[in-house]
Design a protein around this motif. Structure first.
Motif, PDB file in Angstrom:
ATOM      1  N   GLN A  41       0.845  -1.185   0.000  1.00  0.00           N
ATOM      2  CA  GLN A  41       0.000   0.000   0.000  1.00  0.00           C
ATOM      3  C   GLN A  41       0.887   1.245   0.000  1.00  0.00           C
ATOM      4  O   GLN A  41       2.009   1.218   0.479  1.00  0.00           O
ATOM      5  CB  GLN A  41      -0.887   0.009   1.252  1.00  0.00           C
ATOM      6  CG  GLN A  41      -1.806  -1.194   1.361  1.00  0.00           C
ATOM      7  CD  GLN A  41      -2.617  -1.210   2.630  1.00  0.00           C
ATOM      8  OE1 GLN A  41      -2.798  -0.191   3.292  1.00  0.00           O
ATOM      9  NE2 GLN A  41      -3.138  -2.373   2.991  1.00  0.00           N
ATOM     10  N   GLN A  66      -3.534   0.362  -3.346  1.00  0.00           N
ATOM     11  CA  GLN A  66      -3.034  -0.949  -2.951  1.00  0.00           C
ATOM     12  C   GLN A  66      -2.724  -1.759  -4.201  1.00  0.00           C
ATOM     13  O   GLN A  66      -3.514  -1.773  -5.150  1.00  0.00           O
ATOM     14  CB  GLN A  66      -4.068  -1.688  -2.099  1.00  0.00           C
ATOM     15  CG  GLN A  66      -3.622  -3.089  -1.697  1.00  0.00           C
ATOM     16  CD  GLN A  66      -4.598  -3.765  -0.760  1.00  0.00           C
ATOM     17  OE1 GLN A  66      -4.496  -3.638   0.452  1.00  0.00           O
ATOM     18  NE2 GLN A  66      -5.564  -4.465  -1.310  1.00  0.00           N
ATOM     19  N   ALA A 111       3.712   0.558   2.631  1.00  0.00           N
ATOM     20  CA  ALA A 111       3.404  -0.291   3.778  1.00  0.00           C
ATOM     21  C   ALA A 111       2.990  -1.660   3.291  1.00  0.00           C
ATOM     22  O   ALA A 111       2.338  -1.800   2.250  1.00  0.00           O
ATOM     23  CB  ALA A 111       2.283   0.331   4.606  1.00  0.00           C
ATOM     24  N   GLY A 112       3.376  -2.666   4.060  1.00  0.00           N
ATOM     25  CA  GLY A 112       2.996  -4.022   3.718  1.00  0.00           C
ATOM     26  C   GLY A 112       2.781  -4.849   4.960  1.00  0.00           C
ATOM     27  O   GLY A 112       3.305  -4.512   6.028  1.00  0.00           O
ATOM     28  N   PRO A 113       2.021  -5.932   4.830  1.00  0.00           N
ATOM     29  CA  PRO A 113       1.774  -6.807   5.978  1.00  0.00           C
ATOM     30  C   PRO A 113       2.993  -7.683   6.265  1.00  0.00           C
ATOM     31  O   PRO A 113       3.441  -8.442   5.403  1.00  0.00           O
ATOM     32  CB  PRO A 113       0.574  -7.653   5.540  1.00  0.00           C
ATOM     33  CG  PRO A 113       0.622  -7.632   4.063  1.00  0.00           C
ATOM     34  CD  PRO A 113       1.315  -6.387   3.629  1.00  0.00           C
ATOM     35  N   ASN A 170       0.884 -10.516  10.376  1.00  0.00           N
ATOM     36  CA  ASN A 170       0.640  -9.762   9.141  1.00  0.00           C
ATOM     37  C   ASN A 170       0.202  -8.332   9.421  1.00  0.00           C
ATOM     38  O   ASN A 170      -0.765  -7.835   8.825  1.00  0.00           O
ATOM     39  CB  ASN A 170      -0.435 -10.451   8.283  1.00  0.00           C
ATOM     40  CG  ASN A 170       0.164 -11.544   7.422  1.00  0.00           C
ATOM     41  OD1 ASN A 170       1.304 -11.438   6.989  1.00  0.00           O
ATOM     42  ND2 ASN A 170      -0.588 -12.576   7.190  1.00  0.00           N
ATOM     43  N   LEU A 180       0.310  -4.306   9.388  1.00  0.00           N
ATOM     44  CA  LEU A 180       0.712  -3.306   8.404  1.00  0.00           C
ATOM     45  C   LEU A 180       1.933  -2.554   8.904  1.00  0.00           C
ATOM     46  O   LEU A 180       1.874  -1.820   9.887  1.00  0.00           O
ATOM     47  CB  LEU A 180      -0.457  -2.351   8.156  1.00  0.00           C
ATOM     48  CG  LEU A 180      -0.348  -1.454   6.928  1.00  0.00           C
ATOM     49  CD1 LEU A 180      -0.253  -2.302   5.658  1.00  0.00           C
ATOM     50  CD2 LEU A 180      -1.549  -0.520   6.857  1.00  0.00           C
ATOM     51  N   THR A 181       3.045  -2.746   8.215  1.00  0.00           N
ATOM     52  CA  THR A 181       4.328  -2.168   8.607  1.00  0.00           C
ATOM     53  C   THR A 181       4.742  -1.129   7.584  1.00  0.00           C
ATOM     54  O   THR A 181       4.791  -1.418   6.381  1.00  0.00           O
ATOM     55  CB  THR A 181       5.393  -3.275   8.711  1.00  0.00           C
ATOM     56  OG1 THR A 181       4.966  -4.267   9.644  1.00  0.00           O
ATOM     57  CG2 THR A 181       6.725  -2.702   9.179  1.00  0.00           C
ATOM     58  N   SER A 217      -8.956  -0.249  10.466  1.00  0.00           N
ATOM     59  CA  SER A 217      -9.112  -0.927   9.188  1.00  0.00           C
ATOM     60  C   SER A 217     -10.079  -2.092   9.362  1.00  0.00           C
ATOM     61  O   SER A 217     -10.354  -2.525  10.492  1.00  0.00           O
ATOM     62  CB  SER A 217      -7.766  -1.427   8.650  1.00  0.00           C
ATOM     63  OG  SER A 217      -7.239  -2.438   9.490  1.00  0.00           O
ATOM     64  N   THR A 240      -6.678  -6.816   9.327  1.00  0.00           N
ATOM     65  CA  THR A 240      -5.366  -6.263   9.663  1.00  0.00           C
ATOM     66  C   THR A 240      -4.335  -6.377   8.550  1.00  0.00           C
ATOM     67  O   THR A 240      -3.288  -5.770   8.626  1.00  0.00           O
ATOM     68  CB  THR A 240      -4.780  -6.976  10.902  1.00  0.00           C
ATOM     69  OG1 THR A 240      -4.725  -8.384  10.645  1.00  0.00           O
ATOM     70  CG2 THR A 240      -5.634  -6.704  12.134  1.00  0.00           C
ATOM     71  N   ASN A 244      -4.852  -6.896   4.636  1.00  0.00           N
ATOM     72  CA  ASN A 244      -4.994  -6.588   3.217  1.00  0.00           C
ATOM     73  C   ASN A 244      -5.930  -5.437   2.912  1.00  0.00           C
ATOM     74  O   ASN A 244      -6.387  -5.302   1.785  1.00  0.00           O
ATOM     75  CB  ASN A 244      -5.480  -7.835   2.476  1.00  0.00           C
ATOM     76  CG  ASN A 244      -4.467  -8.962   2.570  1.00  0.00           C
ATOM     77  OD1 ASN A 244      -3.276  -8.745   2.444  1.00  0.00           O
ATOM     78  ND2 ASN A 244      -4.958 -10.155   2.825  1.00  0.00           N
ATOM     79  N   GLU A 269      -6.922  -1.119   3.511  1.00  0.00           N
ATOM     80  CA  GLU A 269      -6.324   0.170   3.812  1.00  0.00           C
ATOM     81  C   GLU A 269      -6.626   0.591   5.239  1.00  0.00           C
ATOM     82  O   GLU A 269      -7.654   0.238   5.805  1.00  0.00           O
ATOM     83  CB  GLU A 269      -6.843   1.220   2.844  1.00  0.00           C
ATOM     84  CG  GLU A 269      -8.316   1.524   2.987  1.00  0.00           C
ATOM     85  CD  GLU A 269      -8.804   2.539   1.979  1.00  0.00           C
ATOM     86  OE1 GLU A 269      -9.328   2.116   0.935  1.00  0.00           O
ATOM     87  OE2 GLU A 269      -8.660   3.744   2.245  1.00  0.00           O
TER      88      GLU A 269
END
Lengths: 111, 113
Positions: free
Chosen positions: A33, A48, A90-92, A97, A99-100, B94, B97, B99, B101
């Motif tokens: 994202q 995304q 940002a990605g899981p 998982n 969001l980092t 969101s 958690t 996938n 936004e």
């Protein structure tokens, strides 16, 4: 540990020049994202990407997701002063998982 | 207006004070987050709640204590903070958690004196 890295940290451009920020993950991502944070504001979701090699466009912004799903880029064509801000990818990551976020690239545009 | 509201917007507190930050989301989301934003670490994940259960605690000092009484509200209780805790504290929510936004609130600018 798993992390998301962005380069460059800062970028000054003259209005009308192009701009690119790069994002790299230590592991394969299910999605990536992109967010924009204006000065004094909060991060706002831009887009995304989910598929390997995916390319998406939003007006002057082009987003790419690498074939290996470990890197991504955001390219802005002909920057404007309204593009000023910090761009985050940002990605899981991790067991949960979560969001980092990457460290962000701060874009400054000289009129 | 993102649907995520944080109060207060600004807070100055002494090192011996106890204060709380509040976050409320009106989006029907089931996950809520606290992030710390400072010059050193632009967006540092602190806590994650999913379906009102804490699912992530990123080695945050115990002087920060989160609370999620329901899926719409998230608190961050602050106690005996240090000057280096001064930062912008951002709440986000969101749907899920991984996938989807995240929607951020406008943040609370905290200064510890």
């Amino acid at each position: 540990g798993q992390q998301v890295m962005q380069i460059p940290q800062y970028q000054h451009v003259q209005e009308g020049e192009d701009f690119t920020t790069y994002c790299n993950s230590s592991t394969t991502l299910s999605n990536i994202q992109w967010y924009k944070q204006r000065p004094g504001g909060h991060p706002v979701f831009l887009i995304q990407l989910v598929k390997s090699g995916e390319v998406k466009k939003q007006k002057r912004l082009t987003f790419q997701f690498g074939e290996a799903k470990k890197n991504s880029s955001l390219h802005i064509t002909a920057t404007q002063t309204t593009d000023v801000g910090t761009y985050f990818c940002a990605g899981p990551l991790g067991a949960g998982n979560m969001l980092t976020f990457g460290g962000g690239t701060r874009l400054m545009v000289k009129p | 207006e993102t649907g995520v509201t944080q109060t207060p917007r600004h807070l100055v507190m002494g090192m011996t004070n106890k204060k709380s930050l509040k976050c409320e989301q009106h989006l029907g989301h089931n996950a809520m987050y606290w992030y710390k934003q400072s010059a050193k670490k632009p967006l540092e994940l602190m806590f994650v709640y999913s379906l009102e259960e804490r699912v992530e605690n990123n080695s945050v000092p115990s002087r920060f204590s989160p609370e999620c009484p329901n899926s719409s509200h998230l608190f961050l209780h602050l106690h005996t903070l240090q000057p280096e805790d001064s930062a912008l504290y951002l709440c986000a929510s969101s749907q899920g958690t991984a996938n989807t936004e995240a929607f951020f609130g406008q943040g609370t600018r905290l200064t510890v004196v």
